[in-house]
Design an enzyme around this catalytic site. Structure first.
Site, PDB file in Angstrom:
ATOM      1  N   ARG A  46      -7.138  -2.992  10.267  1.00 39.08           N
ATOM      2  CA  ARG A  46      -6.152  -3.894  10.876  1.00 39.08           C
ATOM      3  C   ARG A  46      -6.705  -4.581  12.128  1.00 39.08           C
ATOM      4  O   ARG A  46      -6.319  -5.714  12.430  1.00 39.08           O
ATOM      5  CB  ARG A  46      -4.860  -3.143  11.170  1.00 39.08           C
ATOM      6  CG  ARG A  46      -4.233  -2.580   9.901  1.00 39.08           C
ATOM      7  CD  ARG A  46      -2.752  -2.376   9.979  1.00 39.08           C
ATOM      8  NE  ARG A  46      -2.281  -1.608   8.845  1.00 39.08           N
ATOM      9  CZ  ARG A  46      -1.981  -2.136   7.656  1.00 39.08           C
ATOM     10  NH1 ARG A  46      -2.123  -3.423   7.458  1.00 39.08           N
ATOM     11  NH2 ARG A  46      -1.562  -1.363   6.668  1.00 39.08           N
TER      12      ARG A  46
ATOM     13  N   ASP B 122       2.422  -0.861  11.915  1.00 37.93           N
ATOM     14  CA  ASP B 122       1.082  -1.291  11.503  1.00 37.93           C
ATOM     15  C   ASP B 122       0.826  -2.771  11.788  1.00 37.93           C
ATOM     16  O   ASP B 122      -0.318  -3.223  11.696  1.00 37.93           O
ATOM     17  CB  ASP B 122       0.873  -1.021  10.017  1.00 37.93           C
ATOM     18  CG  ASP B 122       0.714   0.458   9.716  1.00 37.93           C
ATOM     19  OD1 ASP B 122       0.164   1.177  10.574  1.00 37.93           O
ATOM     20  OD2 ASP B 122       1.147   0.899   8.633  1.00 37.93           O
TER      21      ASP B 122
ATOM     22  N   ARG C  60       2.694   5.976  -3.362  1.00 40.33           N
ATOM     23  CA  ARG C  60       3.812   6.793  -3.852  1.00 40.33           C
ATOM     24  C   ARG C  60       4.015   6.608  -5.353  1.00 40.33           C
ATOM     25  O   ARG C  60       4.350   7.581  -6.051  1.00 40.33           O
ATOM     26  CB  ARG C  60       5.077   6.437  -3.068  1.00 40.33           C
ATOM     27  CG  ARG C  60       5.038   6.942  -1.616  1.00 40.33           C
ATOM     28  CD  ARG C  60       6.040   6.221  -0.732  1.00 40.33           C
ATOM     29  NE  ARG C  60       6.120   6.806   0.604  1.00 40.33           N
ATOM     30  CZ  ARG C  60       5.255   6.556   1.588  1.00 40.33           C
ATOM     31  NH1 ARG C  60       4.222   5.744   1.373  1.00 40.33           N
ATOM     32  NH2 ARG C  60       5.415   7.115   2.776  1.00 40.33           N
TER      33      ARG C  60
ATOM     34  N   ARG D 209      -5.443   1.774  18.634  1.00 36.75           N
ATOM     35  CA  ARG D 209      -5.228   0.344  18.420  1.00 36.75           C
ATOM     36  C   ARG D 209      -4.814  -0.399  19.691  1.00 36.75           C
ATOM     37  O   ARG D 209      -5.034  -1.612  19.789  1.00 36.75           O
ATOM     38  CB  ARG D 209      -4.214   0.124  17.297  1.00 36.75           C
ATOM     39  CG  ARG D 209      -4.808   0.421  15.923  1.00 36.75           C
ATOM     40  CD  ARG D 209      -3.833   0.215  14.792  1.00 36.75           C
ATOM     41  NE  ARG D 209      -4.532   0.367  13.505  1.00 36.75           N
ATOM     42  CZ  ARG D 209      -3.916   0.552  12.343  1.00 36.75           C
ATOM     43  NH1 ARG D 209      -2.597   0.619  12.292  1.00 36.75           N
ATOM     44  NH2 ARG D 209      -4.621   0.682  11.229  1.00 36.75           N
TER      45      ARG D 209
ATOM     46  N   ARG E 234      -8.457  11.793  13.093  1.00 35.83           N
ATOM     47  CA  ARG E 234      -7.012  11.654  13.205  1.00 35.83           C
ATOM     48  C   ARG E 234      -6.325  13.010  13.123  1.00 35.83           C
ATOM     49  O   ARG E 234      -6.617  13.832  12.248  1.00 35.83           O
ATOM     50  CB  ARG E 234      -6.485  10.726  12.110  1.00 35.83           C
ATOM     51  CG  ARG E 234      -7.078   9.325  12.190  1.00 35.83           C
ATOM     52  CD  ARG E 234      -6.561   8.409  11.116  1.00 35.83           C
ATOM     53  NE  ARG E 234      -5.147   8.129  11.291  1.00 35.83           N
ATOM     54  CZ  ARG E 234      -4.451   7.317  10.480  1.00 35.83           C
ATOM     55  NH1 ARG E 234      -5.069   6.745   9.459  1.00 35.83           N
ATOM     56  NH2 ARG E 234      -3.181   7.091  10.695  1.00 35.83           N
TER      57      ARG E 234
ATOM     58  N   LYS F   1       0.823  -1.207   0.000  1.00 35.45           N
ATOM     59  CA  LYS F   1       0.000   0.000   0.000  1.00 35.45           C
ATOM     60  C   LYS F   1       0.859   1.261   0.000  1.00 35.45           C
ATOM     61  O   LYS F   1       0.591   2.213  -0.743  1.00 35.45           O
ATOM     62  CB  LYS F   1      -0.955   0.003   1.201  1.00 35.45           C
ATOM     63  CG  LYS F   1      -1.940   1.172   1.164  1.00 35.45           C
ATOM     64  CD  LYS F   1      -3.071   1.008   2.148  1.00 35.45           C
ATOM     65  CE  LYS F   1      -2.625   1.153   3.578  1.00 35.45           C
ATOM     66  NZ  LYS F   1      -3.763   1.401   4.500  1.00 35.45           N
ATOM     67  N   SER F   2       1.892   1.286   0.823  1.00 38.98           N
ATOM     68  CA  SER F   2       2.748   2.479   0.897  1.00 38.98           C
ATOM     69  C   SER F   2       3.392   2.770  -0.454  1.00 38.98           C
ATOM     70  O   SER F   2       3.442   3.929  -0.905  1.00 38.98           O
ATOM     71  CB  SER F   2       3.837   2.282   1.962  1.00 38.98           C
ATOM     72  OG  SER F   2       3.286   2.162   3.244  1.00 38.98           O
TER      73      SER F   2
ATOM     74  N   SER G 169       8.016   9.084  12.116  1.00 40.01           N
ATOM     75  CA  SER G 169       6.851   9.045  11.223  1.00 40.01           C
ATOM     76  C   SER G 169       7.308   9.177   9.782  1.00 40.01           C
ATOM     77  O   SER G 169       7.769  10.244   9.357  1.00 40.01           O
ATOM     78  CB  SER G 169       5.858  10.162  11.553  1.00 40.01           C
ATOM     79  OG  SER G 169       4.830  10.214  10.575  1.00 40.01           O
TER      80      SER G 169
ATOM     81  N   GLY H 137      -5.071   7.802   5.772  1.00 44.03           N
ATOM     82  CA  GLY H 137      -4.179   8.758   6.414  1.00 44.03           C
ATOM     83  C   GLY H 137      -2.945   9.016   5.573  1.00 44.03           C
ATOM     84  O   GLY H 137      -2.425  10.140   5.538  1.00 44.03           O
TER      85      GLY H 137
END
Length: 442
Positions: free
Chosen positions: A402, A324, A32, A355, A127, A27-28, A172, A99
């Site tokens: 998740r 994650d 991108r 979470r 968030r 996904k990341s 982050s 996010g």
């Protein structure tokens, strides 16, 4: 998410997980790949793109600002507009539950002379965005967020923006990436200092698209510098399988007796593969097959066999490389022999849900022995004995994909199965998850 009515589902034991499976694209990297292709001048082709709702939200927002983004057979074709070439969107940019889309788009927009409103679903709108707003404001962008620094949010970009040197106050990758993306259209050198290294997909891929980046270590900290304004060239990108998605199956195969499963084409970027390191520390039997390089990212097929797990004290320094994956690690810990202790996980309280609280409550509902701490969980494992599972109530997922997937895995290693209150959020990152999970364990 695609419907307003919750979709509960019961996940019950189905036997060992066997055979070969392939999880969706990372996904990341998918986010991108679309963004950087849209910033290039010319046509890029992306194969293996994750077609979950989060990534599709990114594609829709890029179309709204002038890029051509289309599916062509199994691939995606992007005709980019160039750095600084986005058009003024005619309506709000809908981020859904993503996010990553939100924070990275704030970076993209911060150094462009356009104004945009970003909106999201109920979960995303809770968030905080302050950690991205702060450095981008230093670069000259102006923000009007909702109370609490959340969506809906208006951003007015500054062109030319001001290059800055920014030390991340928390680990982050999204904040780092937002600042670097703003630096693409900012004259001069924009610098990000990381006291703790985070996932480096942005740096790897931007270099592949032709951006000038300098990375190194100074005084024990990782320093990334980007030179702007940049001219990105189109690329052909192959997206490896998402290690976050693979983690659910690696844990499931580890805790369900008799399992022997191969998960193909898993990205093993060292800034993302912490979950497999910790599982091995617990005694998991995970073998890397056909290790190779795909588009600048290390990839391998993972063979995972059932093994007796032992509780461990997880080093908080590894958290950025598996942030994650902690929800599903908690599931593994409930079946281990002894106690697992996790600390330094404050970041988990500001994800799609809290979470730590959500998993503590869900696992307790399923019969696990869990103690919630301010920055982590302490889990007393069952020594391999199946969880009780849920009986009269469904575990609350809090619209968090998740949490839903982790508790589905817990259901495979329980006596009564686990009832999930809503499986709709899973589509944001892993369409077809339930079918693949049950297919592997049929």
């Amino acid at each position: 998410m695609t419907a307003d009515t919750p979709q509960p589902r019961h996940f019950a034991p189905r036997g060992p997980l066997t055979g070969r499976i392939r999880v969706p694209g990372d996904k990341s990297i998918s986010h991108r790949a679309l963004m950087f292709s849209a910033l290039a001048v010319g046509r890029s082709r992306i194969s293996g793109l994750l077609e979950g709702e989060d990534v599709l939200a990114t594609a829709a927002a890029l179309r709204a600002m002038g890029a051509t983004v289309e599916r062509n057979g199994e691939d995606w074709i992007v005709d980019g507009v160039g750095v600084g070439g986005f058009l003024q969107p005619q309506g709000a940019l809908e981020m859904g539950n993503s996010g990553t889309s939100t924070r990275l788009f704030l970076g993209l927009l911060a150094s462009q002379g356009i104004t945009a409103v970003l909106t999201g679903d109920a979960s995303l709108s809770k968030r905080p965005m302050g950690r991205v707003i702060d450095p981008l404001s230093e670069m000259g962008a102006r923000f009007e967020p909702s109370p609490g620094g959340t969506l809906p949010l208006l951003i007015e970009g500054m062109e030319p923006a001001v290059p800055i040197t920014y030390r991340l106050p928390v680990a982050s990758a999204q904040v780092k990436s937002a600042v670097l993306l703003a630096g693409l259209n900012t004259p001069g050198i924009t610098t990000v200092i990381e006291p703790v290294p985070t996932r480096d997909h942005t740096e790897r891929m931007l270099a592949g698209f032709g951006a000038q980046l300098d990375t190194g270590e100074e005084d024990g900290e990782r320093v990334v510098r980007i030179h702007g304004p940049a001219d990105l060239k189109p690329c052909n990108v192959t997206v490896p399988g998402d290690p976050s998605s693979a983690a659910f199956f690696a844990v499931a195969a580890s805790i369900v007796p008799g399992s022997d499963l191969v998960i193909e084409n898993v990205g093993l970027n060292p800034t993302r593969a912490g979950i497999f390191t910790v599982l091995r520390q617990m005694g998991a039997d995970i073998e890397e097959l056909d290790a190779r390089d795909v588009g600048g990212e290390p990839v391998a097929d993972l063979r995972v066999r059932h093994a007796a797990l032992s509780g461990v004290e997880v080093d908080p320094a590894i958290a950025p490389s598996m942030i994650d994956e902690f929800p599903v690690l908690f599931v593994a810990a409930t079946l281990a022999e002894g106690t697992t202790v996790t600390t330094g996980l404050d970041e988990l309280r500001v994800k799609e849900s809290d979470r730590l609280a959500a998993m503590a409550a869900a696992l307790a509902e399923a019969g696990a022995k869990v103690k919630e701490m301010p920055d982590g969980l302490v889990i007393h494992g069952s020594g391999g004995k199946p969880l009780r599972g849920t009986t009269d109530t469904a575990v609350a997922t809090h619209l968090d994909h998740r949490i839903a997937m982790s508790m589905a895995v817990a259901g495979l290693a329980s006596s009564n199965g686990v009832e999930i209150d809503d499986v709709r959020p899973i589509a944001t990152s892993f369409p077809g998850f339930a079918a693949l999970l049950y297919g592997a364990s049929a």
